[in-house]
Design an enzyme around this catalytic site. Structure first.
Site, short mmCIF file in Angstrom:
data_model
loop_
_atom_site.label_atom_id
_atom_site.label_comp_id
_atom_site.label_asym_id
_atom_site.label_seq_id
_atom_site.Cartn_x
_atom_site.Cartn_y
_atom_site.Cartn_z
N PRO A 180 32.74 31.94 16.16
CA PRO A 180 31.46 31.92 16.85
C PRO A 180 30.83 33.30 17.03
CG PRO A 180 33.25 31.40 18.35
CD PRO A 180 33.81 31.38 16.97
N ASN A 181 29.52 33.30 16.87
CA ASN A 181 28.65 34.46 17.08
C ASN A 181 28.75 35.53 15.99
OD1 ASN A 181 27.59 33.51 19.65
ND2 ASN A 181 29.66 33.88 20.42
N ARG A 215 23.79 41.45 16.64
CA ARG A 215 24.50 41.23 17.89
C ARG A 215 25.16 42.53 18.37
NH1 ARG A 215 30.49 38.45 18.01
NH2 ARG A 215 30.64 38.30 20.25
N TYR A 273 29.47 46.06 17.37
CA TYR A 273 29.80 45.38 16.11
C TYR A 273 29.10 45.95 14.87
CZ TYR A 273 31.72 41.93 19.34
OH TYR A 273 32.46 41.31 20.32
N ASN A 330 38.84 35.87 11.73
CA ASN A 330 38.32 36.45 12.96
C ASN A 330 37.72 35.27 13.71
OD1 ASN A 330 37.02 37.66 15.06
ND2 ASN A 330 35.96 39.20 13.84
N ALA A 347 35.62 34.63 19.98
CA ALA A 347 36.14 34.36 21.33
C ALA A 347 37.19 33.25 21.34
CB ALA A 347 34.99 34.01 22.26
N HIS A 358 40.91 33.97 21.98
CA HIS A 358 41.49 34.13 23.32
C HIS A 358 41.66 32.80 24.05
CE1 HIS A 358 40.24 38.12 22.23
NE2 HIS A 358 38.96 37.80 22.30
N ASP A 397 47.49 26.21 16.27
CA ASP A 397 48.28 25.11 15.69
C ASP A 397 47.87 24.86 14.24
OD1 ASP A 397 49.77 24.71 17.95
OD2 ASP A 397 48.73 22.87 18.58
N GLU A 402 44.93 38.22 11.13
CA GLU A 402 43.89 38.18 12.18
C GLU A 402 43.14 39.51 12.18
OE1 GLU A 402 45.63 37.39 16.01
OE2 GLU A 402 43.84 38.02 17.10
N HIS A 435 39.88 41.74 14.05
CA HIS A 435 38.80 41.92 15.04
C HIS A 435 38.06 43.21 14.71
CE1 HIS A 435 40.13 38.55 17.30
NE2 HIS A 435 41.36 39.00 17.17
N ILE A 436 36.77 43.12 14.72
CA ILE A 436 35.92 44.27 14.39
C ILE A 436 36.06 45.35 15.47
CG2 ILE A 436 33.52 45.00 14.08
CD1 ILE A 436 33.07 41.99 13.12
N SER A 437 35.99 44.92 16.71
CA SER A 437 36.10 45.86 17.83
C SER A 437 37.56 46.02 18.24
CB SER A 437 35.27 45.35 19.02
OG SER A 437 35.82 44.12 19.49
N ARG A 459 38.79 46.77 25.55
CA ARG A 459 37.69 46.04 26.18
C ARG A 459 38.22 45.23 27.38
NH1 ARG A 459 34.31 43.08 21.67
NH2 ARG A 459 32.84 42.94 23.43
N ARG A 492 40.16 39.82 26.66
CA ARG A 492 40.23 39.93 25.19
C ARG A 492 41.58 40.46 24.71
NH1 ARG A 492 34.74 39.28 23.75
NH2 ARG A 492 33.39 40.08 25.38
C1 DQA Z 1 35.78 39.88 18.14
C2 DQA Z 1 36.34 40.19 19.53
C3 DQA Z 1 36.25 38.98 20.42
O1 DQA Z 1 36.77 39.28 21.71
C4 DQA Z 1 34.81 38.55 20.58
O2 DQA Z 1 34.74 37.38 21.35
C5 DQA Z 1 34.12 38.36 19.26
C6 DQA Z 1 34.37 39.34 18.21
C7 DQA Z 1 35.75 41.13 17.23
O3 DQA Z 1 35.65 40.94 16.03
O4 DQA Z 1 35.82 42.25 17.72
O5 DQA Z 1 33.30 37.47 19.09
O6 DQA Z 1 36.61 38.92 17.52
#
Ligand code: DQA
Length: 145
Positions: A10-11, A18, A23, A72, A75, A78, A85, A96, A98-100, A105, A109
């Protein structure tokens, strides 16, 4: 040809627009062209969804066929035991991303339900994390003991 599935949750469809200070300014669709150029010998499949069940359906659909999954889950990382599963259920090894740097943070997270189901985790290296994950999965081999 190796097949790698990249899944964004998502997002992440809003990358580039964003919170650019966190990001970056680049859309994922644009960055995907870079990964394709870097890995001409890999067949990349890309899927993004804002819906948990759709992410699970895609893991089920391709997770027995592809050579690796870069995920990725945004959210859902978490919160989602169901995505964890799904990663356990399929045969493809996952990484896995994560960009950030999620550990720098908010504390919510810091925990991931997915990490334990993945071969490894790359956080905080921006979009480069995806290409590092693809590079790892390209050469991943199951070591039979
Ligand atoms: C994220 C980190 C997550 O905590 C956040 O909810 C995201 C992006 C990242 O790529 O840094 O949507 O997965």
């Amino acid at each position: 040809m190796k097949q790698i599935l990249i899944i964004n949750g998502p997002n992440l469809n809003l990358l580039g627009k964003r919170e650019p200070t966190i990001y970056g300014n680049r859309s994922f669709v644009d960055y995907l062209k870079t990964i394709e150029e870097l890995f001409p010998d890999v067949q990349l499949r890309y899927f993004q969804s804002n819906h948990e069940g759709e992410l699970i359906d895609k893991i089920h659909e391709l997770g027995f066929d592809v050579d690796g999954i870069v995920i990725n889950a945004g959210a859902y990382t978490h919160t989602s035991i169901a995505i964890a599963d799904a990663l356990s259920a399929v045969t493809a090894p996952a990484v896995e991303v994560h960009i950030s740097n999620v550990h720098a943070r908010e504390s919510f997270r810091h925990h991931s339900y997915l990490s334990a189901k993945c071969k490894g985790v790359i956080v905080g290296l921006g979009l480069t994390g995806y290409e590092l994950a693809v590079r790892y999965l390209m050469s991943y081999k199951v070591i039979e003991l």
